[in-house]
Scaffold this motif. Sequence first.
Motif, PDB file in Angstrom:
ATOM      1  N   ARG A 162       0.842  -1.204   0.000  1.00 28.04           N
ATOM      2  CA  ARG A 162       0.000   0.000   0.000  1.00 28.04           C
ATOM      3  C   ARG A 162       0.882   1.261   0.000  1.00 28.04           C
ATOM      4  N   TRP A 185     -16.967 -10.577  21.513  1.00 34.47           N
ATOM      5  CA  TRP A 185     -15.929  -9.564  21.243  1.00 34.47           C
ATOM      6  C   TRP A 185     -15.052  -9.288  22.467  1.00 34.47           C
ATOM      7  N   THR A 186     -15.663  -9.404  23.661  1.00 37.47           N
ATOM      8  CA  THR A 186     -14.909  -9.063  24.869  1.00 37.47           C
ATOM      9  C   THR A 186     -13.995 -10.208  25.343  1.00 37.47           C
ATOM     10  N   TRP A 232      -6.584 -10.635  24.879  1.00 37.65           N
ATOM     11  CA  TRP A 232      -6.413  -9.403  24.100  1.00 37.65           C
ATOM     12  C   TRP A 232      -4.997  -9.386  23.556  1.00 37.65           C
ATOM     13  N   TRP A 290      -2.493  -7.536  23.376  1.00 33.72           N
ATOM     14  CA  TRP A 290      -1.322  -6.978  24.060  1.00 33.72           C
ATOM     15  C   TRP A 290      -0.900  -7.809  25.281  1.00 33.72           C
ATOM     16  N   MET A 298      -4.269  -3.569  16.400  1.00 31.30           N
ATOM     17  CA  MET A 298      -3.862  -2.717  15.285  1.00 31.30           C
ATOM     18  C   MET A 298      -5.070  -2.031  14.683  1.00 31.30           C
ATOM     19  N   ILE A 309      -7.059  -0.103  11.153  1.00 29.26           N
ATOM     20  CA  ILE A 309      -7.172   0.040   9.707  1.00 29.26           C
ATOM     21  C   ILE A 309      -7.994   1.301   9.433  1.00 29.26           C
ATOM     22  N   GLU A 319     -10.605   3.626   7.585  1.00 25.53           N
ATOM     23  CA  GLU A 319     -11.763   3.561   6.693  1.00 25.53           C
ATOM     24  C   GLU A 319     -11.960   4.928   6.067  1.00 25.53           C
ATOM     25  N   ALA A 336     -12.507  -4.209  26.458  1.00 24.15           N
ATOM     26  CA  ALA A 336     -13.250  -4.021  25.204  1.00 24.15           C
ATOM     27  C   ALA A 336     -13.834  -2.612  25.130  1.00 24.15           C
ATOM     28  N   THR A 348     -11.100  -0.107  24.408  1.00 25.85           N
ATOM     29  CA  THR A 348     -10.641  -0.270  23.027  1.00 25.85           C
ATOM     30  C   THR A 348     -11.641   0.364  22.059  1.00 25.85           C
TER      31      THR A 348
END
Lengths: 83, 206
Positions: A22, A72-73, A77, A79, B1, B3, B5, B56, B59
Motif C-alpha cells: 500500500r 468480542w470481549t 487481548w 497486548w 492494530m 485500519i 476507513e 473491550a 478499546t
Amino acid sequence: MTDRERLMLVISRSDFMLTELRLYLDTHGSCPNALRLYKKYQTMKAEAVKEYTEKYGAITPDAVDTSCGWMWTKSPWPWEGDC
Amino acid sequence: MWIYEKKLQYPVNIKRCDPNAARIIITQLGGPDGELGASLRYLNQRYSMTQDKVKATLTDIGTEELAHMEIVSAIVHQLTKNLSVDQIKAGGFAPYFVDHTTGVYPVSAAGVPYSVMTFQVKGDPITDLTEDLAAEQKARTTYDNILRLVDDPDVRDVIKFLRQREIVHFQRFGEALRIVQDDLNAKNFYAFNPSFDKNCNKGYRK
C-alpha cells in the motif's frame, strides 16, 4: 504451532504485505507487479480471516457472529502475551 | 492494530467559512478536553484493566475517539477553507494563521498546543475509569459551550452528534466502573489496586 497460531501467522503476514505494498502503491500506483501482488495478498488475507473468524472468533468487531452471543470481549487481548 | 476507513463517522458539509468558529471548535481537537486526549487516554489505560468487558469498552471507545478527532479536524478544515486575508484578520484568526496558515494543528481555543499533561494513566482501574467519567462530562460541557457560540446549522448538527456520543460514553464508563467494583470487596473498593495487588478480587480467601 497450533492451528490458531498458524492462521494468525497467515493473517499477519498477508496483512503486512498489504501494508507494505500500500505504501509503495501510494506513490507508484501504476506498477503492474505491485498491483498483482496486492490482489494476491488481498485474497490470501480474506480467506485466512474468514477461516479464523469462523473457528476462533472475530478480529474486527463488525465481523462478530452474534449467534454465539457477544464474544468480542473474550480474552486473550492482543497486548497480553503469555504472562 | 488499526485500519483506516475512507469515510467520516458522521458527515461534515459546511458551506460557509467562519474563522472565529474554527478557532473555538479546534479546542475539541487539541484542547484539554478534546478528542485527541480522549483517544490517547482510553487506548493507553487499557493495559492495566483487569476485566475483559472493560478492556473491550476502552478499546472501542478509544477507537471511536480517533474517528471524532477526524470529524473535528474536518470541521476546522472546512471552516477555514478559501479564507481571504481580510476574513483572517476580521475573524481573529491571524495568531493561528501566522504559525499554521490554514493547516489543522492540535491547539486549544486559547492557542495552547496539545499537552499529554491534560490526562492520566494511573494504572488503577477505579482511578482511571473515574477520570474517564469526568472526561466525558468535560467534553460534553465543551460541546454545550460551542453550541452557545456557533449559529451555523451545518456546524451545529455535527457538534450535536459529538455531544450525544459523550453522553453515551459516560453511560458505558459508568457501567465499566461498576463491573470493576462488582468484583471487589464491597466494604472497601479502595483497599486495593485491582491491577497491581494480587488476590484482591472477591473469590479470594486467605
